[in-house]
Design an enzyme around this catalytic site. Sequence first.
Site, PDB file in Angstrom:
ATOM      1  N   SER A   1     -18.086  97.440  76.601  1.00 43.63           N
ATOM      2  CA  SER A   1     -18.030  98.840  77.147  1.00 43.63           C
ATOM      3  C   SER A   1     -18.801  98.815  78.579  1.00 43.63           C
ATOM      4  CB  SER A   1     -18.721  99.908  76.402  1.00 43.63           C
ATOM      5  OG  SER A   1     -17.894  99.902  75.060  1.00 43.63           O
ATOM      6  N   ILE A   2     -17.890  99.755  79.471  1.00 45.88           N
ATOM      7  CA  ILE A   2     -18.519 100.107  80.745  1.00 45.88           C
ATOM      8  C   ILE A   2     -19.952 100.704  80.434  1.00 45.88           C
ATOM      9  CG2 ILE A   2     -18.485 101.202  82.831  1.00 45.88           C
ATOM     10  CD1 ILE A   2     -15.681 101.028  82.825  1.00 45.88           C
TER      11      ILE A   2
ATOM     12  N   GLY B   1     -20.861 106.763  75.263  1.00 48.78           N
ATOM     13  CA  GLY B   1     -19.492 106.129  75.431  1.00 48.78           C
ATOM     14  C   GLY B   1     -19.859 104.419  75.499  1.00 48.78           C
TER      15      GLY B   1
ATOM     16  N   VAL C   1     -17.715 114.575  70.888  1.00 50.81           N
ATOM     17  CA  VAL C   1     -17.897 115.602  72.027  1.00 50.81           C
ATOM     18  C   VAL C   1     -16.864 116.569  71.546  1.00 50.81           C
ATOM     19  CG1 VAL C   1     -18.878 114.210  73.896  1.00 50.81           C
ATOM     20  CG2 VAL C   1     -16.448 114.229  73.458  1.00 50.81           C
TER      21      VAL C   1
ATOM     22  N   ILE D   1     -11.160  97.112  83.824  1.00 50.96           N
ATOM     23  CA  ILE D   1     -11.856  96.121  83.306  1.00 50.96           C
ATOM     24  C   ILE D   1     -11.288  96.099  81.611  1.00 50.96           C
ATOM     25  CG2 ILE D   1     -13.993  95.483  82.251  1.00 50.96           C
ATOM     26  CD1 ILE D   1     -15.330  97.293  84.514  1.00 50.96           C
ATOM     27  N   LYS D   2     -11.141  94.942  81.051  1.00 52.73           N
ATOM     28  CA  LYS D   2     -10.640  94.761  79.774  1.00 52.73           C
ATOM     29  C   LYS D   2     -11.628  95.290  78.593  1.00 52.73           C
ATOM     30  CE  LYS D   2      -8.453  91.324  77.006  1.00 52.73           C
ATOM     31  NZ  LYS D   2      -8.455  90.014  76.525  1.00 52.73           N
TER      32      LYS D   2
ATOM     33  N   TYR E   1      -0.652 105.117  83.572  1.00 48.62           N
ATOM     34  CA  TYR E   1      -1.917 105.754  83.309  1.00 48.62           C
ATOM     35  C   TYR E   1      -1.604 107.190  82.971  1.00 48.62           C
ATOM     36  CZ  TYR E   1      -7.129 105.967  83.982  1.00 48.62           C
ATOM     37  OH  TYR E   1      -8.299 106.138  83.627  1.00 48.62           O
TER      38      TYR E   1
ATOM     39  N   ILE F   1     -16.855 108.365  78.644  1.00 45.20           N
ATOM     40  CA  ILE F   1     -15.722 108.773  77.466  1.00 45.20           C
ATOM     41  C   ILE F   1     -14.368 109.025  78.015  1.00 45.20           C
ATOM     42  CG2 ILE F   1     -15.526 110.676  75.734  1.00 45.20           C
ATOM     43  CD1 ILE F   1     -18.599 110.745  75.495  1.00 45.20           C
TER      44      ILE F   1
ATOM     45  N   LYS G   1      -8.509 112.366  84.963  1.00 48.29           N
ATOM     46  CA  LYS G   1      -9.543 111.789  85.843  1.00 48.29           C
ATOM     47  C   LYS G   1      -9.517 112.664  87.131  1.00 48.29           C
ATOM     48  CE  LYS G   1     -11.075 108.250  83.428  1.00 48.29           C
ATOM     49  NZ  LYS G   1     -12.168 108.574  82.896  1.00 48.29           N
TER      50      LYS G   1
END
Length: 285
Positions: free
Chosen positions: A37-38, A31, A83, A209-210, A173, A110, A180
């Site tokens: 990216s996180i 991811g 994936v 987070i952007k 969302y 991801i 989620k």
Amino acid sequence: MVTLYPYIKERAHIMSLQAGILQDKVGVIFGIANSMSIAWGITENAFSQGAKLILTYQNEAIKKRIEPLAKQVNAIGIFECDVLNEARVDTIFEEIGKKFGKIDFIVHSIAFSDKDELRNEYLYTSRENFNNTLEISCFSFTDIARASRNYLSPRASLLTMSYYGAEKVVPHYNCMAIAKAALEASVMYIASDLGSDGVRVNAISAGPIKTLAASGIGDFRHILRWNQNNSALRRNVTIDDVGKAAVFLLSDMASGITGEILHVDCGYHIVGMKMIDTSNVCEEV
Ligand code: NAP
């Protein structure tokens, strides 16, 4: 006669103090799209704690972006894996197992949903986007856990990324929230299944987070501002905040923690009411 034994023992002790909490652990990261990216925040922190990292990318077009990042963390391997490609999720672990032996941790960071459906009302989510969102953002974690099972070390740790929209309604969302919620339930079931192997499975519920993925969510700037103004710490989280918490969950420091959803959101989830704007308080109330 001078014996070196106490000296060697002391050196070994000092060196063990210097070793990171993921020292020499082999981890696979899914991811990373770019340095925002996180998953990159997790990668950098895992590297600084001594991990040996294997990075994955979705397709050839992304490879060019991932290669320089892989160099920065001395990645021991870099593998393609979409994936949605069922066969690939199996073969990637066969290849990694053959080349690097047992895997100590896996990060699944991801998610995907059609951005045209991440605005307006949830009710009008299409069947196609619903299935696609759930498959990429939720089922892929189950698939990765299943496919990697025979290649995991006895105390391995798996981690995925969730969001508060799984618990409460967050504007726009939509379908991603449903994915989620299902992902958080999957964490419990996978944790129970793999618990008999000694493997731990957790999620981090990160504050907004952007990132590239987040830019597809309608009015995301408003969500960021709202969280900054109303979280307990009065700020937004960074990929570094998430990365540090992830390293803890991936390490033996979290040896007794599994099936957990850890909020890393500057305390936003504990707040029940919008902060009072003191400049605008009505006297009589
Ligand atoms: P990001 O940088 O855009 O990362 C999303 C990643 O998912 C990208 O690397 C993307 O690859 C990958 N991906 C999508 N479809 C894929 C597929 N079929 N096969 C393989 N990889 C695929 O965004 P991010 O915000 O860091 O997202 C990481 C995770 O954190 C997601 O689960 C997200 O829901 C979660 N999260 C984000 C926030 C936030 O506010 N940003 C908050 C809480 C949780 P490509 O770039 O190649 O498409």
